[in-house]
Design an enzyme around this catalytic site. Structure first.
Site, PDB file in Angstrom:
ATOM      1  N   ARG A   1      44.419  39.151  47.266  1.00 31.71           N
ATOM      2  CA  ARG A   1      44.667  40.292  48.141  1.00 31.71           C
ATOM      3  C   ARG A   1      44.365  39.998  49.613  1.00 31.71           C
ATOM      4  O   ARG A   1      43.413  39.287  49.922  1.00 31.71           O
ATOM      5  CB  ARG A   1      43.815  41.478  47.679  1.00 31.71           C
ATOM      6  CG  ARG A   1      44.232  42.023  46.303  1.00 31.71           C
ATOM      7  CD  ARG A   1      43.015  42.497  45.512  1.00 31.71           C
ATOM      8  NE  ARG A   1      43.365  43.233  44.302  1.00 31.71           N
ATOM      9  CZ  ARG A   1      43.626  42.678  43.128  1.00 31.71           C
ATOM     10  NH1 ARG A   1      43.592  41.360  42.993  1.00 31.71           N
ATOM     11  NH2 ARG A   1      43.932  43.429  42.083  1.00 31.71           N
TER      12      ARG A   1
ATOM     13  N   HIS B   1      49.265  38.120  46.452  1.00 31.24           N
ATOM     14  CA  HIS B   1      49.831  36.792  46.169  1.00 31.24           C
ATOM     15  C   HIS B   1      50.865  36.363  47.219  1.00 31.24           C
ATOM     16  O   HIS B   1      51.932  35.828  46.879  1.00 31.24           O
ATOM     17  CB  HIS B   1      50.436  36.765  44.769  1.00 31.24           C
ATOM     18  CG  HIS B   1      49.435  36.978  43.675  1.00 31.24           C
ATOM     19  ND1 HIS B   1      48.123  36.566  43.778  1.00 31.24           N
ATOM     20  CD2 HIS B   1      49.547  37.585  42.447  1.00 31.24           C
ATOM     21  CE1 HIS B   1      47.472  36.893  42.658  1.00 31.24           C
ATOM     22  NE2 HIS B   1      48.301  37.514  41.854  1.00 31.24           N
TER      23      HIS B   1
ATOM     24  N   HIS C   1      48.698  30.932  38.100  1.00 28.54           N
ATOM     25  CA  HIS C   1      48.457  32.238  37.466  1.00 28.54           C
ATOM     26  C   HIS C   1      48.772  32.208  35.968  1.00 28.54           C
ATOM     27  O   HIS C   1      49.361  33.160  35.439  1.00 28.54           O
ATOM     28  CB  HIS C   1      49.284  33.316  38.163  1.00 28.54           C
ATOM     29  CG  HIS C   1      48.644  34.672  38.167  1.00 28.54           C
ATOM     30  ND1 HIS C   1      48.330  35.339  37.006  1.00 28.54           N
ATOM     31  CD2 HIS C   1      48.271  35.476  39.177  1.00 28.54           C
ATOM     32  CE1 HIS C   1      47.798  36.513  37.302  1.00 28.54           C
ATOM     33  NE2 HIS C   1      47.742  36.627  38.628  1.00 28.54           N
TER      34      HIS C   1
ATOM     35  N   ASP D   1      39.359  42.526  36.480  1.00 29.41           N
ATOM     36  CA  ASP D   1      40.291  41.996  37.473  1.00 29.41           C
ATOM     37  C   ASP D   1      39.451  41.732  38.717  1.00 29.41           C
ATOM     38  O   ASP D   1      39.585  42.406  39.730  1.00 29.41           O
ATOM     39  CB  ASP D   1      41.419  42.994  37.756  1.00 29.41           C
ATOM     40  CG  ASP D   1      42.526  42.400  38.630  1.00 29.41           C
ATOM     41  OD1 ASP D   1      42.471  41.182  38.915  1.00 29.41           O
ATOM     42  OD2 ASP D   1      43.434  43.146  39.029  1.00 29.41           O
TER      43      ASP D   1
ATOM     44  N   GLU E   1      41.803  32.270  37.644  1.00 27.16           N
ATOM     45  CA  GLU E   1      42.477  31.760  38.829  1.00 27.16           C
ATOM     46  C   GLU E   1      41.450  31.199  39.820  1.00 27.16           C
ATOM     47  O   GLU E   1      40.703  31.949  40.434  1.00 27.16           O
ATOM     48  CB  GLU E   1      43.277  32.870  39.497  1.00 27.16           C
ATOM     49  CG  GLU E   1      44.250  33.583  38.567  1.00 27.16           C
ATOM     50  CD  GLU E   1      44.552  35.000  39.050  1.00 27.16           C
ATOM     51  OE1 GLU E   1      45.059  35.142  40.180  1.00 27.16           O
ATOM     52  OE2 GLU E   1      44.268  35.951  38.304  1.00 27.16           O
TER      53      GLU E   1
END
Length: 351
Positions: free
Chosen positions: A82, A107, A177, A249, A316
């Site tokens: 972000r 992304h 990803h 997340d 990630e």
């Protein structure tokens, strides 16, 4: 070792998507596609020597370019994760990036992930992909080239070597990803996978999961993976950094914050199959995402292995999200005409 080229399919614009499959002496294999420079499949053995594909994905190229399907296996650039308010300031100049997720950038806007990459080089055990982005494309400065070399070793390690070159000072935060499910079971979710993350802090976030600039302690919270336990143990517990119903997340701040030094970031394991995956990186952060934003039904996949809610877990490796707007986060700018490199490894074995 061998590397075989094939045609994966066509995009709606007529572009051909190629597939490069590397197979090692043990029979483990990875299939890499020019689309997004992505991992289309990754077959590794279980405790009985049986091979299964351990990454989510699709049978057709067209599904990979649907952002609602989660960037499955794709490379991400220029800047993963972000960017708050879709802008950042560098050396007194403000740059505006795509608002592809509400008011912020996710992304890098998706261009790197949803485009065909050039094949720069192939060997018996490696494929290198390259993508060029001209100066100010998507608001980012510099004529910018990202090259990623995948190597599959005979000890079942998939190594990703990232190289960035730009003719102007700029920012970069590349990652892959892929979503992993080590079970080999088409219908299983990842709540029963065991996970350890070598981090005692995470980046605090607001209601939109944008970093606030503060770091939180994992100890005593549902965020704590310092000791290996099941992902599902606490995934639905209420917590300030978690959106209800979505689950993890979040970016974890790794013990190893020395940029450029390889260290173990995480260990993922499935008890039933016995498969284990270690994640190693020379970057300071790792995003844990369990597919909580994916639809619970009606998504495509490979055969009967549908890409749905919590079917896979993404780990990630990265700089912390929105590092460009948080001076206290560890970060390295890409200097003009000076190569920036980073490495991630996924090391597969059995428990």
């Amino acid at each position: 070792m061998s590397c075989q080229k094939s045609i994966f399919g066509k995009l709606e614009n007529g572009e051909i998507v190629e597939l490069y499959t590397i197979t090692n002496k043990n029979g483990a294999s990875v299939s890499l596609m020019t689309l997004g420079g992505g991992i289309q499949s990754l077959n590794v053995p279980d405790k009985n020597g049986n091979f299964s594909d351990v990454v989510l994905g699709f049978d057709e190229p067209k599904h990979y370019i649907n952002p609602d399907l989660g960037f499955q296996g794709l490379l991400v650039g220029r800047y993963a994760n972000r960017i708050r308010d879709a802008k950042f300031t560098m050396d007194g100049i403000t740059y505006n990036t795509p608002k592809n997720q509400g008011t912020w950038t996710l992304h890098g806007g998706g261009r790197f992930s949803f485009s065909n990459w050039d094949v720069k080089e192939t060997t018996d055990n490696s494929v290198a992909f390259s993508f060029f982005s001209p100066d100010m494309q998507d608001g980012f400065p510099g004529n910018f080239t990202l090259t990623v070399k995948y190597t599959l070793t005979d000890d079942n390690t998939l190594r990703l070597e990232y190289s960035v070159l730009s003719d102007k000072k700029t920012v970069a935060n590349p990652t892959n990803h892929a979503y992993f499910n080590l079970s080999g079971n088409d219908g299983s979710t990842i709540e029963n996978h065991l996970l350890q993350i070598n981090a005692d802090k995470f980046t605090e976030t607001d209601d939109s999961q944008l970093p606030t600039g503060e770091l939180g302690e994992v100890k005593g919270t549902m965020m704590d993976f310092t000791e290996m336990h099941k992902i599902g143990d606490r995934i639905d517990e209420p917590f300030r950094a978690i959106i209800d119903g979505i689950g993890y997340d979040n970016n974890y701040c790794l013990y190893n914050s020395e940029i450029g030094k390889m260290a173990q970031a995480a260990v993922l394991a499935d008890e039933e199959s016995g498969r284990k995956m270690e994640v190693w990186t020379d970057l300071p952060g790792i995003q844990l995402y369990c597919g909580g934003w994916l639809s619970k039904e009606n998504n495509p996949g490979k055969g009967n292995a549908f890409v749905t809610f919590r079917r896979g877990v993404a780990l990630e490796t990265q700089f912390y999200p929105d590092s460009v707007n948080n001076a206290n986060f560890p970060f390295v700018y890409v200097e003009a005409n000076k190569e920036f490199k980073t490495v991630t490894e996924f090391r597969f074995s059995v428990m």
